[in-house]
Design a protein around this motif. Structure first.
Motif, PDB file in Angstrom:
ATOM      1  N   MET A   1       0.810  -1.266   0.157  1.00 22.76           N
ATOM      2  CA  MET A   1      -0.241  -0.371   0.017  1.00 22.76           C
ATOM      3  C   MET A   1       1.039   0.997   0.269  1.00 22.76           C
ATOM      4  SD  MET A   1      -2.676   1.264   2.627  1.00 22.76           S
ATOM      5  CE  MET A   1      -3.189   2.495   3.439  1.00 22.76           C
ATOM      6  N   PRO A   2       0.324   2.272  -1.265  1.00 24.19           N
ATOM      7  CA  PRO A   2       1.436   3.410  -0.892  1.00 24.19           C
ATOM      8  C   PRO A   2       1.398   4.154   0.569  1.00 24.19           C
ATOM      9  CG  PRO A   2      -0.617   3.529  -1.746  1.00 24.19           C
ATOM     10  CD  PRO A   2      -0.706   2.508  -1.994  1.00 24.19           C
ATOM     11  N   PRO A   3       2.006   4.831   1.099  1.00 20.74           N
ATOM     12  CA  PRO A   3       2.134   5.690   2.170  1.00 20.74           C
ATOM     13  C   PRO A   3       1.750   6.500   1.700  1.00 20.74           C
ATOM     14  CG  PRO A   3       4.102   5.979   0.676  1.00 20.74           C
ATOM     15  CD  PRO A   3       3.154   5.186  -0.102  1.00 20.74           C
ATOM     16  N   LEU A   4       0.511   7.147   2.616  1.00 20.32           N
ATOM     17  CA  LEU A   4      -0.694   7.910   2.490  1.00 20.32           C
ATOM     18  C   LEU A   4      -0.465   9.491   2.750  1.00 20.32           C
ATOM     19  CD1 LEU A   4      -3.361   6.444   5.090  1.00 20.32           C
ATOM     20  CD2 LEU A   4      -3.314   6.169   2.975  1.00 20.32           C
ATOM     21  N   LEU A   5      -1.002  10.706   1.813  1.00 16.44           N
ATOM     22  CA  LEU A   5      -1.941  11.963   2.654  1.00 16.44           C
ATOM     23  C   LEU A   5      -2.705  11.545   3.660  1.00 16.44           C
ATOM     24  CD1 LEU A   5       0.143  14.125   1.853  1.00 16.44           C
ATOM     25  CD2 LEU A   5      -1.144  14.594   0.274  1.00 16.44           C
ATOM     26  N   ALA A   6      -2.899  12.664   5.023  1.00 13.89           N
ATOM     27  CA  ALA A   6      -4.427  12.429   6.080  1.00 13.89           C
ATOM     28  C   ALA A   6      -4.298  14.067   5.366  1.00 13.89           C
ATOM     29  CB  ALA A   6      -3.832  12.135   7.021  1.00 13.89           C
ATOM     30  N   VAL A   7      -5.315  13.404   5.443  1.00 17.48           N
ATOM     31  CA  VAL A   7      -6.898  15.241   4.949  1.00 17.48           C
ATOM     32  C   VAL A   7      -7.889  15.743   6.078  1.00 17.48           C
ATOM     33  CG1 VAL A   7      -8.233  16.599   3.796  1.00 17.48           C
ATOM     34  CG2 VAL A   7      -6.650  15.131   2.905  1.00 17.48           C
ATOM     35  N   LEU A   8      -6.892  16.571   7.028  1.00 17.36           N
ATOM     36  CA  LEU A   8      -7.930  16.994   7.869  1.00 17.36           C
ATOM     37  C   LEU A   8      -9.434  18.277   7.299  1.00 17.36           C
ATOM     38  CD1 LEU A   8      -7.284  16.504  11.589  1.00 17.36           C
ATOM     39  CD2 LEU A   8      -9.571  17.557  10.922  1.00 17.36           C
ATOM     40  N   ALA A   9      -9.665  18.202   6.968  1.00 19.52           N
ATOM     41  CA  ALA A   9     -10.182  19.149   5.705  1.00 19.52           C
ATOM     42  C   ALA A   9     -11.156  19.147   5.811  1.00 19.52           C
ATOM     43  CB  ALA A   9      -9.625  19.656   5.002  1.00 19.52           C
ATOM     44  N   ARG A  10     -12.854  19.650   5.657  1.00 20.51           N
ATOM     45  CA  ARG A  10     -13.810  19.826   4.620  1.00 20.51           C
ATOM     46  C   ARG A  10     -14.317  20.171   3.222  1.00 20.51           C
ATOM     47  NH1 ARG A  10     -17.883  20.310   9.717  1.00 20.51           N
ATOM     48  NH2 ARG A  10     -18.123  18.088  11.130  1.00 20.51           N
ATOM     49  N   ASP A  11     -12.911  21.119   3.403  1.00 22.46           N
ATOM     50  CA  ASP A  11     -13.639  22.275   1.434  1.00 22.46           C
ATOM     51  C   ASP A  11     -13.209  21.452   0.989  1.00 22.46           C
ATOM     52  OD1 ASP A  11     -13.082  24.226  -0.219  1.00 22.46           O
ATOM     53  OD2 ASP A  11     -12.207  25.144   1.648  1.00 22.46           O
ATOM     54  N   ALA A  35     -14.705  14.677  13.184  1.00 19.51           N
ATOM     55  CA  ALA A  35     -14.831  14.820  15.206  1.00 19.51           C
ATOM     56  C   ALA A  35     -14.125  14.421  15.951  1.00 19.51           C
ATOM     57  CB  ALA A  35     -16.108  13.639  14.892  1.00 19.51           C
ATOM     58  N   SER A  36     -13.414  12.855  15.515  1.00 17.47           N
ATOM     59  CA  SER A  36     -12.272  12.703  16.818  1.00 17.47           C
ATOM     60  C   SER A  36     -11.062  13.186  16.819  1.00 17.47           C
ATOM     61  CB  SER A  36     -12.357  11.443  16.831  1.00 17.47           C
ATOM     62  OG  SER A  36     -11.346  10.419  15.975  1.00 17.47           O
ATOM     63  N   GLY A  37     -10.454  13.666  15.190  1.00 21.27           N
ATOM     64  CA  GLY A  37      -9.214  14.063  14.476  1.00 21.27           C
ATOM     65  C   GLY A  37      -7.559  13.147  15.286  1.00 21.27           C
ATOM     66  N   GLU A  38      -8.401  11.780  15.838  1.00 21.34           N
ATOM     67  CA  GLU A  38      -7.709  10.756  16.393  1.00 21.34           C
ATOM     68  C   GLU A  38      -6.305  10.387  15.028  1.00 21.34           C
ATOM     69  OE1 GLU A  38      -7.019   9.944  19.440  1.00 21.34           O
ATOM     70  OE2 GLU A  38      -8.809  11.399  20.287  1.00 21.34           O
ATOM     71  N   ALA A  39      -4.831  10.689  16.101  1.00 22.88           N
ATOM     72  CA  ALA A  39      -3.765  10.416  14.894  1.00 22.88           C
ATOM     73  C   ALA A  39      -3.669   8.667  14.586  1.00 22.88           C
ATOM     74  CB  ALA A  39      -2.818  10.536  15.694  1.00 22.88           C
ATOM     75  N   SER A  40      -3.275   8.769  13.334  1.00 26.14           N
ATOM     76  CA  SER A  40      -2.699   7.396  12.876  1.00 26.14           C
ATOM     77  C   SER A  40      -1.913   7.180  14.206  1.00 26.14           C
ATOM     78  CB  SER A  40      -3.007   7.026  11.455  1.00 26.14           C
ATOM     79  OG  SER A  40      -1.845   7.571  11.432  1.00 26.14           O
ATOM     80  N   GLU A  41      -1.576   5.531  13.472  1.00 23.15           N
ATOM     81  CA  GLU A  41      -0.794   4.675  14.767  1.00 23.15           C
ATOM     82  C   GLU A  41       0.751   4.522  13.502  1.00 23.15           C
ATOM     83  OE1 GLU A  41      -0.783   0.635  16.143  1.00 23.15           O
ATOM     84  OE2 GLU A  41      -2.995   1.284  17.259  1.00 23.15           O
ATOM     85  N   THR A  42       0.255   4.586  12.364  1.00 22.31           N
ATOM     86  CA  THR A  42       1.460   5.140  11.702  1.00 22.31           C
ATOM     87  C   THR A  42       1.535   6.270  11.069  1.00 22.31           C
ATOM     88  OG1 THR A  42       0.942   2.778  11.228  1.00 22.31           O
ATOM     89  CG2 THR A  42       2.868   3.391   9.557  1.00 22.31           C
ATOM     90  N   ALA A  43       3.224   7.372  10.931  1.00 21.55           N
ATOM     91  CA  ALA A  43       2.577   8.539  10.725  1.00 21.55           C
ATOM     92  C   ALA A  43       2.517   8.487   8.787  1.00 21.55           C
ATOM     93  CB  ALA A  43       4.165   8.256  10.668  1.00 21.55           C
ATOM     94  N   PRO A  44       1.601   9.066   8.394  1.00 20.28           N
ATOM     95  CA  PRO A  44       1.140   9.156   7.191  1.00 20.28           C
ATOM     96  C   PRO A  44       2.825  10.273   6.333  1.00 20.28           C
ATOM     97  CG  PRO A  44       0.032  10.660   8.239  1.00 20.28           C
ATOM     98  CD  PRO A  44       0.402  10.173   9.063  1.00 20.28           C
ATOM     99  N   ALA A  45       2.782  10.370   4.851  1.00 23.25           N
ATOM    100  CA  ALA A  45       3.627  11.508   4.672  1.00 23.25           C
ATOM    101  C   ALA A  45       3.262  12.922   5.289  1.00 23.25           C
ATOM    102  CB  ALA A  45       3.692  11.044   3.123  1.00 23.25           C
ATOM    103  N   GLY A  46       2.117  13.605   4.959  1.00 24.16           N
ATOM    104  CA  GLY A  46       1.699  14.639   5.393  1.00 24.16           C
ATOM    105  C   GLY A  46       0.492  14.781   5.875  1.00 24.16           C
ATOM    106  N   LEU A  47       0.167  15.838   6.607  1.00 28.17           N
ATOM    107  CA  LEU A  47      -0.810  16.169   6.650  1.00 28.17           C
ATOM    108  C   LEU A  47      -1.637  17.012   6.114  1.00 28.17           C
ATOM    109  CD1 LEU A  47      -3.335  15.420   8.918  1.00 28.17           C
ATOM    110  CD2 LEU A  47      -2.393  16.539  10.489  1.00 28.17           C
TER     111      LEU A  47
END
Ligand code: FES
Length: 228
Positions: A1-11, A35-47
Motif C-alpha cells: 500500500m502506498p504511503p498516505l497523505l492525510a486530510v483533516l478538512a471538509r473544504d 469529529a475525533s481527529g485521532e492520530a493514526s498509529e503509523t505516520a502518514p507522509a503529510g497531514l
C-alpha cells in the motif's frame, strides 16, 4: 500500500486538490474523521488541517504529539491572526491560506520524502507593516527557539534569537548602532544581519534566523534541529 497523505478538512475544493497532489506524488489520500481527529498509529507522509473546523487545533496537537517528524500544513480561508498563531503554536510546520494549501503541502512533503532539511515557518505580519520603520522593529515572544528580535536594516528584514549567548540578556534591550547591537548586560556586540560576534565577552555568535517574504507576508523560518 502506498504511503498516505492525510486530510483533516471538509473544504471540497481543497480536498479535491489534495487528492491530485497525492496521486502526483504516488501517495494515497486519506480523509481523517473531523469529529475525533485521532492520530493514526503509523505516520502518514503529510497531514493537511483546515483550522476553521471545530476541534481542529486539538486534533493538530494530538497528531504533532503522536508524530513529531510528520509534515503538517494548516490552512485558513480568512487570515485571522489569532487562529493562525494557534495553528503555529499547536505544531503546524506551516500555516497558509486556502488558495496555497495544496501547493505548500506538495512542496513540504516532496522535500520531506527526498530527505531535504525540514523547516518551519512562523508568520510575522504583512510586509507593508514594516515600510518606513527602521532599526529594531519588534520582538516575537513565542517561536520554536524562544524570543526572536526583528530588525529592518538597509531595506532588509533580519532576525536574531533575542537571548544573548553570553549570559542570556535580552539583546533587543541593548543599543543598536547601524547594524551592530550592544548587549545591555556586559557589552558584547553582534551584527544583527548575520549574528556575527563583533566584541566579547561573549565567545559565540548570536543565532540568526532567516526571514522569508511570500505573497506579501513576512515569515521567520526555523530549521528543524539546532539553529546554528
Ligand atoms: S549577557 Fe550579553 S554580554 Fe553578558
Amino acid at each position: 500500500m502506498p504511503p498516505l497523505l492525510a486530510v483533516l478538512a471538509r473544504d471540497p475544493l481543497v480536498c479535491g486538490r489534495v487528492v491530485r497532489v497525492a496521486s502526483r506524488l504516488g501517495l494515497e489520500a486519506l480523509q481523517v474523521r473531523v469529529a475525533s481527529g485521532e492520530a493514526s498509529e503509523t505516520a502518514p507522509a503529510g497531514l493537511l488541517v483546515e483550522l476553521e473546523l471545530d476541534g481542529a487545533i486539538d486534533a493538530l496537537t494530538r497528531w504533532r504529539a503522536a508524530h513529531p517528524q510528520l509534515v503538517i500544513v494548516a490552512f485558513l480561508s480568512t487570515p485571522e491572526s489569532a487562529l493562525w498563531h494557534e495553528g503555529e503554536s499547536a505544531g503546524a510546520d506551516l500555516v497558509t491560506t486556502r488558495g496555497r494549501a495544496d501547493r505548500e503541502l506538495a512542496r513540504l512533503v516532496t522535500d520531506h520524502l527526498s530527505g531535504a532539511r525540514r523547516s518551519r515557518r512562523v508568520r510575522l505580519a504583512p510586509e507593508q507593516d514594516f515600510a518606513g520603520r527602521l532599526g529594531f522593529v519588534g520582538k516575537v515572544e513565542e517561536t520554536p527557539v524562544g524570543p526572536v528580535s526583528v530588525f529592518h536594516i538597509a531595506g532588509k528584514l533580519t532576525a536574531l534569537v533575542d537571548t544573548c549567548p553570553h549570559a542570556g540578556a535580552s539583546l533587543c534591550e541593548g543599543e543598536l548602532d547601524g547594524d551592530i547591537i550592544t548587549c545591555p548586560r556586559h557589552g558584547s556586540q553582534f551584527r544583527v544581519t548575520d549574528g556575527e560576534r563583533v566584541r566579547g565577552p561573549a565567545d559565540e555568535a548570536a543565532v540568526s534566523i532567516r526571514t522569508v517574504i511570500e505573497a506579501g507576508d513576512v515569515f521567520l523560518e526555523f530549521e528543524a534541529g539546532p539553529q546554528r
